[in-house]
Design a protein around this motif. Structure first.
Motif, PDB file in Angstrom:
ATOM      1  N   LYS A 134      61.956   1.692  -4.748  1.00  0.00           N
ATOM      2  CA  LYS A 134      60.916   1.892  -5.675  1.00  0.00           C
ATOM      3  C   LYS A 134      60.660   3.738  -6.556  1.00  0.00           C
ATOM      4  O   LYS A 134      60.087   3.070  -7.538  1.00  0.00           O
ATOM      5  N   TYR A 135      60.924   4.369  -5.710  1.00  0.00           N
ATOM      6  CA  TYR A 135      61.594   5.056  -6.138  1.00  0.00           C
ATOM      7  C   TYR A 135      62.512   6.099  -7.979  1.00  0.00           C
ATOM      8  O   TYR A 135      61.782   6.860  -8.850  1.00  0.00           O
ATOM      9  N   THR A 136      62.969   4.823  -7.883  1.00  0.00           N
ATOM     10  CA  THR A 136      63.863   4.941  -9.242  1.00  0.00           C
ATOM     11  C   THR A 136      63.326   3.865  -9.723  1.00  0.00           C
ATOM     12  O   THR A 136      63.610   3.304 -11.696  1.00  0.00           O
ATOM     13  N   GLN A 137      62.071   2.905  -9.545  1.00  0.00           N
ATOM     14  CA  GLN A 137      61.799   1.756 -10.264  1.00  0.00           C
ATOM     15  C   GLN A 137      60.155   2.252 -11.689  1.00  0.00           C
ATOM     16  O   GLN A 137      59.584   1.029 -11.507  1.00  0.00           O
ATOM     17  N   GLN A 138      59.703   3.706 -11.369  1.00  0.00           N
ATOM     18  CA  GLN A 138      58.680   3.980 -11.539  1.00  0.00           C
ATOM     19  C   GLN A 138      58.939   4.508 -13.092  1.00  0.00           C
ATOM     20  O   GLN A 138      58.178   3.955 -13.724  1.00  0.00           O
ATOM     21  N   GLY A 139      60.059   4.365 -13.158  1.00  0.00           N
ATOM     22  CA  GLY A 139      60.464   4.468 -15.219  1.00  0.00           C
ATOM     23  C   GLY A 139      60.233   5.893 -15.104  1.00  0.00           C
ATOM     24  O   GLY A 139      60.157   5.965 -16.929  1.00  0.00           O
ATOM     25  N   TYR A 140      60.012   6.481 -14.489  1.00  0.00           N
ATOM     26  CA  TYR A 140      60.676   7.978 -14.535  1.00  0.00           C
ATOM     27  C   TYR A 140      61.492   8.495 -15.293  1.00  0.00           C
ATOM     28  O   TYR A 140      62.862   7.956 -14.350  1.00  0.00           O
ATOM     29  N   LYS A 141      61.894   9.650 -15.997  1.00  0.00           N
ATOM     30  CA  LYS A 141      63.394  10.477 -16.368  1.00  0.00           C
ATOM     31  C   LYS A 141      63.911  11.399 -15.721  1.00  0.00           C
ATOM     32  O   LYS A 141      64.822  11.065 -16.143  1.00  0.00           O
ATOM     33  N   THR A 142      63.275  11.386 -15.209  1.00  0.00           N
ATOM     34  CA  THR A 142      63.194  13.258 -13.854  1.00  0.00           C
ATOM     35  C   THR A 142      63.350  12.305 -12.543  1.00  0.00           C
ATOM     36  O   THR A 142      64.162  13.031 -11.939  1.00  0.00           O
ATOM     37  N   THR A 143      63.532  11.205 -12.390  1.00  0.00           N
ATOM     38  CA  THR A 143      64.342  11.060 -10.853  1.00  0.00           C
ATOM     39  C   THR A 143      65.598  10.267 -11.047  1.00  0.00           C
ATOM     40  O   THR A 143      66.060   9.745 -11.636  1.00  0.00           O
TER      41      THR A 143
END
Length: 381
Positions: A134-143
């Motif tokens: 879920k950490y990288t599946q949120q759509g944030y470009k910073t993760t």
């Protein structure tokens, strides 16, 4: 004599004036680091912090320049106590301190909520250990993360349980944290996909010490394997109580239990070859020499062995610094696009991210314990 001594303040003022321009040119780059430095997971937190300290000290010793200016890296370390609320509080504290980037958090349960705060501030975040997808599946470009995720880790363990251990009856316990639940879910998926069956599903917490009730329920299913999604400080008393109840099943788990500390924590509850665990990451061939050299430097500096994630913290910090150097700027907006496309050779191997910020070709290492020591079984991808 009076006249000569009167020259001292003037001389000091001249030297300060001459040093002024040089000092002004040294730009301070603030790197935030967050991990549990208190509580049951403090040994992990200290290990992570040590990895960051090593990276920052080595960068400063090299005399790094970014955009033609000499820079000094400053580590701002915070304790989130593996608590989501404290995690978001320290995340906001680092944002307010105008950090240039963040390495952390250690746990998925703190990393995920904190990532929203960093993303809103546009601050790049590299986790060295949070494995929940879920950490990288949120759509944030910073993760970003520099280890394999739970889908890879839990999947490898699930297939191993069915295909290699030939387990017929498999029980699953998780500690209800984002990490524990995540890796247990992926393990169960892989077991079913490989044709196996989950005979029992139980739950505990990351602070529990009494597991007799859930283990008694599991014992009735005559398990070959008990998978635990959680950390070593909980797995250890669970192993002791498994022995107390006469449960001879193998315990499987992710990198949270795959530590050098487990034999000491479990004592005589840990039997030879009983635990099979997977650590996110792993090196083979020539890369083993690079990793071993890091481990030796770590032990010499801190007078203790690497617990688990220190090499990945070190790599995460060095990768962030490399992106800043390539971009010619430590401003988050300027080096973030470079970080997303980085190709960095770390002590844990090549670091390159996919579109979500996950590590491409993340490796996993399977371990067991013999003679009170962790023993490598194999590296898989």
């Amino acid at each position: 004599m009076q006249c000569k001594s009167g020259l001292a303040p003037l001389y000091a003022a001249i030297m300060l004036a001459l040093a002024g321009p040089a000092l002004a040119q040294e730009t301070v780059i603030k790197i935030g680091h967050v991990a549990p430095m208190s509580g049951g997971q403090a040994h992990f937190g200290r290990d992570n912090a040590n990895g960051a300290i090593m990276a920052v000290e080595e960068l400063n010793a090299k005399g790094v320049t970014i955009g033609g200016k000499k820079v000094k890296f400053q580590l701002l370390a915070e304790d989130d106590a593996a608590d989501p609320k404290q995690g978001t509080a320290v995340a906001q504290k680092l944002v307010d301190a105008k950090v240039n980037g963040v390495i952390g958090h250690l746990n998925s349960g703190t990393t995920i909520p904190a990532s929203k705060i960093y993303a809103e501030a546009g601050i790049p975040q590299i986790s060295p250990s949070a494995t929940n997808p879920k950490y990288t599946q949120q759509g944030y470009k910073t993760t970003f993360r520099v280890v394999a995720n739970d889908a890879q880790l839990g999947g490898a363990l699930g297939r191993y349980a069915v295909n290699t251990l030939k387990a017929k009856s498999i029980a699953v316990i998780d500690d209800r944290t984002a990490y524990g639940e995540g890796v247990a879910t992926e393990f169960a998926k892989a077991v079913k996909a490989a044709g196996g069956k989950i005979a029992s599903q139980q739950y505990t917490t990351d602070k529990a010490t009494d597991f007799l009730a859930i283990l008694t329920a599991i014992k009735a299913k005559k398990p070959d394997v008990i998978f635990f999604g959680g950390m070593d400080n909980v797995a250890a008393p669970m192993l002791r109580q498994m022995k107390q109840l006469g449960i001879s099943a193998k315990m499987m788990g992710g990198d949270g239990i795959c530590t050098d500390a487990l034999p000491k924590l479990a004592g005589d509850g840990l039997n030879e070859g009983q635990v099979i665990c997977a650590e996110a990451g792993g090196v083979t061939g020539e890369q083993e020499k690079v990793m071993n050299a890091f481990v030796d430097r770590y032990k010499k500096k801190f007078n203790q062995n690497v617990q688990l994630y220190a090499p990945y913290v070190y790599d995460a910090t060095m990768t962030m610094a490399a992106a800043m150097q390539q971009a010619g700027s430590a401003e988050p907006a300027k080096y973030l696009p470079v970080l997303a496309k980085i190709k960095h050779d770390g002590v844990s191997g090549k670091i390159e991210f996919d579109a979500k910020g996950d590590l491409k070709e993340g490796a996993l290492t399977l371990f067991t314990y013999k003679g009170g020591k962790k023993e490598k079984l194999e590296v898989v991808k």
